[in-house]
Design a protein around this motif. Sequence first.
Motif, PDB file in Angstrom:
ATOM      1  N   LYS A  19       6.552  -1.685  -8.030  1.00  0.00           N
ATOM      2  CA  LYS A  19       5.484  -2.311  -7.249  1.00  0.00           C
ATOM      3  C   LYS A  19       6.058  -2.914  -5.961  1.00  0.00           C
ATOM      4  CE  LYS A  19       1.929  -5.904  -7.487  1.00  0.00           C
ATOM      5  NZ  LYS A  19       1.295  -6.941  -8.329  1.00  0.00           N
ATOM      6  N   LEU A  20       7.241  -3.548  -6.067  1.00  0.00           N
ATOM      7  CA  LEU A  20       7.882  -4.137  -4.903  1.00  0.00           C
ATOM      8  C   LEU A  20       8.212  -3.057  -3.869  1.00  0.00           C
ATOM      9  CD1 LEU A  20       9.150  -6.721  -3.652  1.00  0.00           C
ATOM     10  CD2 LEU A  20      11.285  -6.071  -4.773  1.00  0.00           C
ATOM     11  N   GLU A  21       8.653  -1.899  -4.309  1.00  0.00           N
ATOM     12  CA  GLU A  21       8.984  -0.801  -3.404  1.00  0.00           C
ATOM     13  C   GLU A  21       7.761  -0.269  -2.681  1.00  0.00           C
ATOM     14  OE1 GLU A  21      12.378   1.071  -2.928  1.00  0.00           O
ATOM     15  OE2 GLU A  21      12.420  -1.115  -3.010  1.00  0.00           O
ATOM     16  N   ARG A  22       6.576  -0.341  -3.344  1.00  0.00           N
ATOM     17  CA  ARG A  22       5.366   0.183  -2.728  1.00  0.00           C
ATOM     18  C   ARG A  22       4.797  -0.763  -1.686  1.00  0.00           C
ATOM     19  NH1 ARG A  22       4.239   1.591  -8.216  1.00  0.00           N
ATOM     20  NH2 ARG A  22       2.879  -0.240  -8.401  1.00  0.00           N
ATOM     21  N   GLU A  23       5.211  -2.024  -1.758  1.00  0.00           N
ATOM     22  CA  GLU A  23       4.633  -3.013  -0.844  1.00  0.00           C
ATOM     23  C   GLU A  23       5.202  -2.888   0.566  1.00  0.00           C
ATOM     24  OE1 GLU A  23       5.418  -6.718  -2.751  1.00  0.00           O
ATOM     25  OE2 GLU A  23       3.839  -6.482  -4.240  1.00  0.00           O
TER      26      GLU A  23
END
Length: 235
Positions: free
Chosen positions: A231-235
């Motif tokens: 999720k952090l990578e997608r932000e």
Amino acid sequence: MNKVIVTDPPRADGDDVAALAEFGVATVHEALGRTGLLGPDLRPIQDGARIGGTAVTALCWPGDNLMIHAAVEQCRPGDVLVVTTTSPSRDGLFGELFATALQHRRVRGLVINTGVRDVADLRAMGFPVWSAAVSAQGTVKATAGAVNVPVVIGRQTIRPGDAILADDDGVLCVPRELVGEGLRASRARADKEEATRQAFRAGELGLDRYGLREKLADLGVRYLTAEEYAKLERE
């Protein structure tokens, strides 16, 4: 450069130097505040050798081993011959014949920041060597240098009579007046490492024993699940 051969330099106590060598280069180096290491360029030509002795130094000209011949005469039982040149050289200044002469004088080994040759013979005869290169390039005997004067290897000054320790991890110089301190500090470090070893065998983690979880937190390191990281990578 003074063209001299000093015949009677003070030497560290041989028994103390031998005891210090038992702790190994890495432990003594750490115990003395990470000082005295002669750098990663000096590598052993053999595996498993560990020596400690008092330095006899030889300062040679590049491609010239005259002063090694002079230094052999000054070596006593328990010494380590330390050789360098006035400018960088990788020629094979030292070989099996020199080692034969040094073994007769019960010298414990050689540290040289040029090249060595006759490596198979040196290994077979059990004469320990740490060098910067292996080279069959021959040398001359033409130019005067010095024996038993301070020399510099790896930005470290080695004085005649200082303690030289060498093993698979490299080569260390301990000033002769610090050998006693080195023994005390190395014993303390070895005891501390043994306690840590036993803790690790029992399952304790370095993160906890060394208080590194707090260090990671202070540095902003977070623990995330794989889903949280994605999720952090997608932000």
